[in-house]
Write a protein that holds these residues in place. Structure first.
Motif, PDB file in Angstrom:
ATOM      1  N   ARG A   1       0.832  -1.196   0.113  1.00  0.00           N
ATOM      2  CA  ARG A   1      -0.010  -0.003  -0.139  1.00  0.00           C
ATOM      3  C   ARG A   1       1.032   1.216  -0.065  1.00  0.00           C
ATOM      4  O   ARG A   1       0.371   2.220  -0.592  1.00  0.00           O
ATOM      5  CB  ARG A   1      -0.717   0.031   1.300  1.00  0.00           C
ATOM      6  CG  ARG A   1      -1.953  -1.265   1.039  1.00  0.00           C
ATOM      7  CD  ARG A   1      -2.733  -1.254   2.461  1.00  0.00           C
ATOM      8  NE  ARG A   1      -3.746  -0.296   2.677  1.00  0.00           N
ATOM      9  CZ  ARG A   1      -4.810  -0.176   2.114  1.00  0.00           C
ATOM     10  NH1 ARG A   1      -5.335  -1.310   1.516  1.00  0.00           N
ATOM     11  NH2 ARG A   1      -5.692   0.910   2.234  1.00  0.00           N
TER      12      ARG A   1
ATOM     13  N   VAL B   1       0.556   4.487  -2.791  1.00  0.00           N
ATOM     14  CA  VAL B   1       0.270   5.686  -2.409  1.00  0.00           C
ATOM     15  C   VAL B   1       1.171   6.500  -3.099  1.00  0.00           C
ATOM     16  O   VAL B   1       0.805   7.722  -3.798  1.00  0.00           O
ATOM     17  CB  VAL B   1       0.005   5.848  -1.048  1.00  0.00           C
ATOM     18  CG1 VAL B   1      -0.398   7.323  -0.753  1.00  0.00           C
ATOM     19  CG2 VAL B   1      -1.388   5.092  -0.833  1.00  0.00           C
TER      20      VAL B   1
ATOM     21  N   LYS C   1      -3.510   8.755  -3.451  1.00  0.00           N
ATOM     22  CA  LYS C   1      -4.402   8.213  -2.100  1.00  0.00           C
ATOM     23  C   LYS C   1      -5.804   7.696  -2.938  1.00  0.00           C
ATOM     24  O   LYS C   1      -6.451   6.878  -2.276  1.00  0.00           O
ATOM     25  CB  LYS C   1      -4.716   9.059  -1.076  1.00  0.00           C
ATOM     26  CG  LYS C   1      -3.545   9.329  -0.203  1.00  0.00           C
ATOM     27  CD  LYS C   1      -3.755  10.308   1.048  1.00  0.00           C
ATOM     28  CE  LYS C   1      -2.768  10.581   1.785  1.00  0.00           C
ATOM     29  NZ  LYS C   1      -3.032  11.505   2.961  1.00  0.00           N
ATOM     30  N   ASP C   2      -6.247   8.643  -3.794  1.00  0.00           N
ATOM     31  CA  ASP C   2      -7.565   8.223  -4.740  1.00  0.00           C
ATOM     32  C   ASP C   2      -7.641   6.738  -4.953  1.00  0.00           C
ATOM     33  O   ASP C   2      -8.626   5.927  -5.200  1.00  0.00           O
ATOM     34  CB  ASP C   2      -7.795   9.350  -5.845  1.00  0.00           C
ATOM     35  CG  ASP C   2      -9.360   8.970  -6.373  1.00  0.00           C
ATOM     36  OD1 ASP C   2     -10.108   9.111  -5.475  1.00  0.00           O
ATOM     37  OD2 ASP C   2      -9.184   8.847  -7.587  1.00  0.00           O
TER      38      ASP C   2
END
Length: 507
Positions: free
Chosen positions: A209, A213, A218-219
């Motif tokens: 993750r 990002v 972040k979207d």
């Protein structure tokens, strides 16, 4: 256990145009695209399935599209019309399937089926019913059900089946083979992911993750979590607007005509105020009278144009009071505007030298329609069709008709459908008839003009591929004129059986 569904309409813009043309007798089967202006150029906005098969893709410049497919049917995009149709479908789903429905972009709906699917025989039966409903509207549709709306939307748009049911807690396995574009990620980010070798959702979910990002923002992570059920999805439901209505309850039952008329006047005052606040006018009103024996008396009226004129509506309802049977008395009355349209202010000419305004016939039309029936008051308008009985349709008395082309001479009277004629004497293949019998009477003809050849509309029915009609204008001994046609060209029996038919005439 929450269950959400996504109804996807992949060809909504072009299907909507085809639906309108099919109603008006247009050409429903040719490749069709829509175009819109983007900055200083026209680009393709949407394409039907046949246009996509020709290699046309939304976003292509219109000049390139016309060069690839000369003569392509191109229409202006109408996002407002597409959104209005989508909202109408959403309101239908709210009434018939589930009360929680929201729009999913410009071409889909999200449905919350939690606690509602069993009312329709289960999820598969509910979804199949929605697909049949869309098919009746002429709209191609796909639908999927999952534990959340984002997963259902991805499966509906990119899944292999037209109807997909994803079992509970199986979203990750079902989404893994789908492209990352199914997460509704921007195309620029999708292209960047492809350069890194990330083309499937399963490959994206396996990436750590933190690096995800840092490279893509972040979207991307938020949309992935929504599809996998780890983050909530915003849901803005469609709230159907109740029809404007006014209700009046009586302390004592009423039954006299004058008392009912006064009550209708009070109801119209209240209803007109509600219509004024909403900026609407009434096109159809329904008066419901509840009797003391729990029986209802209903009175319906219509208007040719949206109106809030109390005096006019009271006049229309007053003519129907005699049809109300009060029985032992009426306990309550309810007046509902079952059909409304936007109604704004009317611009009045401020110049004293302005020409005399054209009188408004709407109220006169309403009074006549109230006496003889709405279906008996209409105008005729031309429709784009070669076949005469398909080339005309009825429209409202205030609608603007489309005139028939001047180059095509047509008699003033056409029969609703052609009628056969017998005992025809005519020389084949191109001579007009000299005598025929129609409706038990024999006519001897003294002149004729023709033939005018009309071919069958093969794009509508395969059986019309070789069909031919030869039309003749003829005149009999008394001066009466008729418009006849013969099925077939007089030489090849595949074009018709050489039978004669009456299409219309003068007088």
């Amino acid at each position: 256990m929450r269950r959400g569904a996504s109804l996807y309409l992949p060809f909504l813009p072009t299907d909507r145009i085809r639906r309108t043309e099919r109603t008006n007798g247009g050409l429903p089967d040719s490749p069709l695209v829509t175009a819109q202006r983007l900055k200083q150029s026209m680009v393709l906005a949407a394409a039907c399935r046949k246009a996509l098969a020709l290699g046309l893709v939304p976003g292509m410049p219109l000049t390139q599209v016309r060069a690839m497919v000369p003569g392509l049917d191109v229409r202006h995009a109408d996002p407002a019309g597409d959104a209005a149709l989508l909202e109408r479908i959403g309101r239908f789903v709210v009434r018939r399937v589930t009360p929680l429905v929201a729009t999913a972009g410009a071409d889909g709906l999200w449905l919350d089926l939690t606690g509602a699917a069993h009312l329709h025989g289960g999820e598969r039966q509910a979804c199949a019913g929605l697909l049949r409903f869309c098919a009746r509207l002429g709209l191609e549709a796909r639908i999927a059900v999952a534990s959340n709306g984002a997963a259902a939307d991805a499966l509906a748009r990119y899944g292999p089946e037209r109807l997909t049911l994803c079992p509970q807690d199986s979203e990750q396995a079902a989404l893994a083979p789908l492209p990352v574009a199914a997460l509704r990620i921007e195309q620029a980010i999708v292209d960047r992911m492809r350069r890194f070798g990330l083309e499937r959702i399963g490959e994206l979910a396996a990436v750590a993750r933190g690096p995800l990002v840092r490279r893509f923002g972040k979207d991307v992570l938020l949309k992935l979590d929504r599809a996998l059920g780890r983050a909530p999805e915003p849901f803005d439901p469609i709230v159907p607007r109740d029809a404007p209505a006014a209700t009046l309850r009586f302390a004592e039952p009423i039954g006299g005509a004058e008392t009912i008329a006064r009550a209708i006047g009070d109801l119209l005052d209240e209803l007109a105020e509600r219509l004024r606040e909403a900026g609407l006018g009434a096109r159809a009103l329904l008066l419901v009278c509840e009797r003391v024996d729990r029986q209802q008396q209903r009175v319906a009226i219509g208007a040719a144009r949206a109106t809030r004129d109390k005096a006019h509506l009271l006049r229309l309802l007053g003519r129907r009071i005699e049809t109300i049977d009060p029985g032992f008395g009426i306990d309550s009355m309810r007046l509902v505007a079952v059909r409304t349209e936007p109604l704004g202010a009317t611009v009045l000419p401020g110049d004293f030298a302005a020409p005399k305004p054209v009188p408004d016939l709407a109220q006169l039309i309403d009074l006549i329609a109230g006496r003889i029936g709405e279906k008996r008051l209409y105008r005729f308008s031309a429709v784009e069709s070669d076949v005469p009985e398909r080339g005309i349709r009825r429209i409202g008395p205030l609608d603007t008709p489309i005139p028939w082309p001047d180059a095509w001479a047509r008699p003033p009277r056409l029969l609703p459908r052609p009628e056969p004629i017998d005992n025809v004497v005519a020389e084949l293949p191109d001579a007009p008839p000299r005598r025929f019998t129609w409706r038990g009477r024999t006519y001897v003809l003294v002149g004729g003009d023709g033939p005018e050849r009309i071919y069958g509309e093969w794009w509508r029915h395969g059986r019309e591929r070789d069909a031919v009609r030869d039309y003749f204008h003829v005149e009999d001994e008394s001066g009466a004129r008729f418009w006849l046609f013969r099925r077939g060209d007089g030489e090849d029996l595949r074009t018709g059986d050489l039978s004669w038919w009456m299409q219309g005439g003068c007088g």
